[in-house]
Motif scaffolding. Structure first.
Motif, PDB file in Angstrom:
ATOM      1  N   TYR A  92       0.840  -1.196   0.000  1.00 15.97           N
ATOM      2  CA  TYR A  92       0.000   0.000   0.000  1.00 15.97           C
ATOM      3  C   TYR A  92       0.880   1.253   0.000  1.00 15.97           C
ATOM      4  O   TYR A  92       0.953   2.015   0.965  1.00 15.97           O
ATOM      5  CB  TYR A  92      -0.947  -0.026   1.188  1.00 15.97           C
ATOM      6  CG  TYR A  92      -1.927   1.120   1.258  1.00 15.97           C
ATOM      7  CD1 TYR A  92      -2.394   1.748   0.101  1.00 15.97           C
ATOM      8  CD2 TYR A  92      -2.396   1.576   2.482  1.00 15.97           C
ATOM      9  CE1 TYR A  92      -3.280   2.799   0.159  1.00 15.97           C
ATOM     10  CE2 TYR A  92      -3.297   2.628   2.562  1.00 15.97           C
ATOM     11  CZ  TYR A  92      -3.728   3.240   1.386  1.00 15.97           C
ATOM     12  OH  TYR A  92      -4.627   4.285   1.446  1.00 15.97           O
ATOM     13  N   TRP A  93       1.629   1.443  -1.099  1.00 14.29           N
ATOM     14  CA  TRP A  93       2.458   2.635  -1.251  1.00 14.29           C
ATOM     15  C   TRP A  93       1.563   3.871  -1.338  1.00 14.29           C
ATOM     16  O   TRP A  93       0.568   3.880  -2.070  1.00 14.29           O
ATOM     17  CB  TRP A  93       3.277   2.525  -2.529  1.00 14.29           C
ATOM     18  CG  TRP A  93       4.376   1.504  -2.490  1.00 14.29           C
ATOM     19  CD1 TRP A  93       4.301   0.204  -2.870  1.00 14.29           C
ATOM     20  CD2 TRP A  93       5.719   1.736  -2.078  1.00 14.29           C
ATOM     21  NE1 TRP A  93       5.515  -0.418  -2.711  1.00 14.29           N
ATOM     22  CE2 TRP A  93       6.420   0.505  -2.228  1.00 14.29           C
ATOM     23  CE3 TRP A  93       6.425   2.837  -1.600  1.00 14.29           C
ATOM     24  CZ2 TRP A  93       7.761   0.362  -1.917  1.00 14.29           C
ATOM     25  CZ3 TRP A  93       7.768   2.698  -1.293  1.00 14.29           C
ATOM     26  CH2 TRP A  93       8.419   1.477  -1.447  1.00 14.29           C
ATOM     27  N   ARG A  94       1.958   4.938  -0.653  1.00  5.55           N
ATOM     28  CA  ARG A  94       1.149   6.148  -0.697  1.00  5.55           C
ATOM     29  C   ARG A  94       1.961   7.341  -0.207  1.00  5.55           C
ATOM     30  O   ARG A  94       2.997   7.183   0.468  1.00  5.55           O
ATOM     31  CB  ARG A  94      -0.101   5.994   0.154  1.00  5.55           C
ATOM     32  CG  ARG A  94       0.146   5.739   1.646  1.00  5.55           C
ATOM     33  CD  ARG A  94      -1.150   5.355   2.343  1.00  5.55           C
ATOM     34  NE  ARG A  94      -1.000   5.196   3.777  1.00  5.55           N
ATOM     35  CZ  ARG A  94      -0.642   4.060   4.375  1.00  5.55           C
ATOM     36  NH1 ARG A  94      -0.361   2.996   3.644  1.00  5.55           N
ATOM     37  NH2 ARG A  94      -0.570   3.988   5.697  1.00  5.55           N
ATOM     38  N   VAL A  95       1.478   8.517  -0.558  1.00  8.34           N
ATOM     39  CA  VAL A  95       2.088   9.769  -0.108  1.00  8.34           C
ATOM     40  C   VAL A  95       1.349  10.241   1.126  1.00  8.34           C
ATOM     41  O   VAL A  95       0.114  10.259   1.170  1.00  8.34           O
ATOM     42  CB  VAL A  95       2.026  10.834  -1.217  1.00  8.34           C
ATOM     43  CG1 VAL A  95       2.403  12.212  -0.664  1.00  8.34           C
ATOM     44  CG2 VAL A  95       2.951  10.455  -2.363  1.00  8.34           C
ATOM     45  N   THR A  96       2.111  10.623   2.161  1.00 12.24           N
ATOM     46  CA  THR A  96       1.516  11.145   3.374  1.00 12.24           C
ATOM     47  C   THR A  96       2.379  12.289   3.893  1.00 12.24           C
ATOM     48  O   THR A  96       3.599  12.130   4.070  1.00 12.24           O
ATOM     49  CB  THR A  96       1.377  10.051   4.459  1.00 12.24           C
ATOM     50  OG1 THR A  96       0.901  10.638   5.662  1.00 12.24           O
ATOM     51  CG2 THR A  96       2.676   9.332   4.717  1.00 12.24           C
ATOM     52  N   GLN A  97       1.776  13.435   4.069  1.00 12.21           N
ATOM     53  CA  GLN A  97       2.437  14.634   4.601  1.00 12.21           C
ATOM     54  C   GLN A  97       3.726  14.953   3.839  1.00 12.21           C
ATOM     55  O   GLN A  97       4.766  15.237   4.421  1.00 12.21           O
ATOM     56  CB  GLN A  97       2.720  14.463   6.096  1.00 12.21           C
ATOM     57  CG  GLN A  97       1.455  14.328   6.918  1.00 12.21           C
ATOM     58  CD  GLN A  97       1.716  14.213   8.402  1.00 12.21           C
ATOM     59  OE1 GLN A  97       2.846  14.014   8.843  1.00 12.21           O
ATOM     60  NE2 GLN A  97       0.672  14.360   9.191  1.00 12.21           N
ATOM     61  N   GLY A  98       3.638  14.859   2.515  1.00 10.53           N
ATOM     62  CA  GLY A  98       4.764  15.255   1.681  1.00 10.53           C
ATOM     63  C   GLY A  98       5.893  14.248   1.602  1.00 10.53           C
ATOM     64  O   GLY A  98       6.992  14.593   1.142  1.00 10.53           O
ATOM     65  N   GLU A  99       5.659  12.995   2.024  1.00 10.68           N
ATOM     66  CA  GLU A  99       6.672  11.949   1.931  1.00 10.68           C
ATOM     67  C   GLU A  99       6.036  10.686   1.346  1.00 10.68           C
ATOM     68  O   GLU A  99       4.830  10.455   1.472  1.00 10.68           O
ATOM     69  CB  GLU A  99       7.260  11.629   3.299  1.00 10.68           C
ATOM     70  CG  GLU A  99       8.031  12.764   3.941  1.00 10.68           C
ATOM     71  CD  GLU A  99       8.525  12.386   5.332  1.00 10.68           C
ATOM     72  OE1 GLU A  99       9.744  12.386   5.555  1.00 10.68           O
ATOM     73  OE2 GLU A  99       7.664  12.089   6.192  1.00 10.68           O
TER      74      GLU A  99
END
Length: 477
Positions: A92-99
């Motif tokens: 579950y690759w994802r972007v969170t808070q700019g990372e």
């Protein structure tokens, strides 16, 4: 009346018993009925539905898609970038808070959908939020399969080892191939000419004892020029691999960020040609040149001359260095030692199980940081006096448990006795004298030498051991 009663008895005799029923004969195991055609059709349909992305990728699309272009820069401020510029078969690759978050993806890389140039530089910031470490990068892979190219792992194997691996993280060491080539008489260790290194060879180089600290951000730079792949962490060279058959071209031109069970955050990814991505290696503190050294430990503290990797297991007592419960975490001398040298010291223990140990011509900083039930691979030569409960002594090249050691069986350490140990190295020959008498000799066809193999360290496993009167001098020409 008596006879009549007897007659009645005869007339009232019991009926015949029913014939005995024999159990049915055993017919053995009978294979249960399999799936019907309809059942098989349903099962195949389910497999196709679940695996459709991978099957479609492998059979229909052929080469990996291209949705991004070089040079590539990404700060992960846009959550949609994962679907737009990358591809993965799981996790579950994802972007969170700019990372970019890799939440325990179990070795399912996130592949950048852009072909790499043959000569390339890759930079990014990365941190692991769990103590397991295990930060990974796949380089020059095929864009779908893990371990299809070069695998770089920082803090793998219980956060004890970092590697550059060619197509298999658990492949044999490149050093093993070099030693085979030397034994076969190959000039200048040309692995390609020897036939030992082929296009499909799986091999790795490794560095031990440098743990990933949870929560710390590291800056990676990986660059390849020609056949040489080099990996820097925070500006310092960690590992390099010179591949005579460099992986490149269609099917070997993708970059994948990866991990296993750790929560890993990636940021500030940049990919370009090395000359267009400027880089200045971190300046290292100057080290004194290799030379003679003496220490009688007649003081209160060990001082700045030594790098102590297990402070709780090290102390000075009555003018001697005492180690206990070291667990293969050496006390390294910071000053380099000559390649050809004589090393002498006294060593003793009151424990009849012996187990006196030093490491010679190691890297000066590595130590064991893994599961204590597993074995330790050193960076130099290991001298073991009365190991394995005082049943065997050995000179080992990095690994204490392989068959290429020089070994002497039998009890050797005398409890309470001050033994004098003398180690002489001349080229690839390590000679050990004990109490003035020849004891063991190891001949290494591929001697460990160079900047990574010029340090001395006192070591140990469990027992309390005393060391004193260390003296190191260059070998007389």
């Amino acid at each position: 009346m008596g006879q009549a009663r007897r007659k009645e008895k005869q007339d009232q005799s019991p009926t015949e018993p029913a014939p005995r029923q024999e159990p049915p004969a055993s017919t053995g195991w009978v294979k249960p009925n399999g799936l019907t055609r309809k059942g098989w059709a349903v099962l195949v349909g389910l497999i196709l539905v679940v695996q459709f992305p991978l099957i479609h990728y492998a059979l229909v699309r052929g080469q990996a898609d291209v949705t991004a272009k070089m040079p590539y820069t990404q700060d992960f401020s846009d959550p949609g970038v994962v679907q737009r510029d990358f591809f993965s078969t799981g996790g579950y690759w994802r972007v969170t808070q700019g990372e970019l978050l890799s939440p325990g993806v179990k070795n399912n890389p996130l592949w950048l959908q852009a072909p790499l140039p043959d000569d390339v530089a890759v930079e990014f910031d990365v941190r692991s939020e769990l103590p397991a470490g295990d930060i990974r990068l796949e380089l020059f892979g095929n864009g779908v399969d893990p371990s299809s190219g070069y695998i770089l792992v920082q803090g793998g194997w219980n956060n004890s080892t970092s590697v550059i691996a060619r197509r298999d993280m658990n492949a044999q060491s490149l050093d093993v191939l070099k030693r085979r080539a030397a034994r076969s008489g190959v000039d200048d260790l040309d692995l390609k000419a020897s036939g030992l290194f082929k296009k499909d060879t799986k091999v790795r180089v490794e560095a031990r004892g440098q743990q990933v600290q949870a929560g710390r951000t590291y800056h990676w730079r990986v660059e390849r020029r020609g056949t040489l792949l080099r990996w820097f962490v925070d500006g310092e060279l960690l590992l390099e691999l010179d591949d005579p058959y460099p992986l490149k071209g269609p099917g070997q031109d993708r970059l994948g960020l990866s991990g296993f069970e750790s929560q890993i955050f990636f940021d500030n990814l940049r990919v370009d040609a090395p000359d267009r991505l400027p880089f200045t290696p971190a300046a290292r503190a100057p080290t004194p040149p290799p030379g003679p050294f003496e220490d009688d430990f007649n003081r209160d503290t060990l001082g700045d001359a030594w790098n102590v990797t297990n402070p709780s297991a090290t102390k000075l007592v009555d003018g001697a260095l005492v180690v206990e419960l070291m667990h293969n975490r050496p006390v390294w001398l910071k000053q380099p030692i000559p390649t050809h040298a004589v090393i002498e010291f006294d060593a003793w223990t009151d424990n009849p199980e012996g187990d006196i140990k030093v490491e010679v011509w190691g890297d000066g900083r590595s130590f064991y940081a893994g599961d204590l039930r597993l074995q330790y691979t050193a960076t130099g030569y290991v001298i073991i006096f009365g190991g394995w409960r005082n049943t065997q002594s050995a000179i080992a090249r990095q690994n204490e448990h392989t068959n290429d050691r020089a070994v002497r069986d039998g009890a050797a350490v005398v409890a309470g006795k001050r033994h004098h140990i003398k180690i002489t190295r001349n080229g690839g020959t390590i000679a050990w004298e004990l109490d003035g008498q020849p004891y063991l000799t190891l001949k290494d066809p591929v001697p460990l030498e160079g900047p990574r193999n010029q340090y001395f360290g006192f070591s140990g496993w469990k027992n309390r051991v005393h060391f004193d009167n260390l003296k190191i001098v260059p070998l007389a020409p």
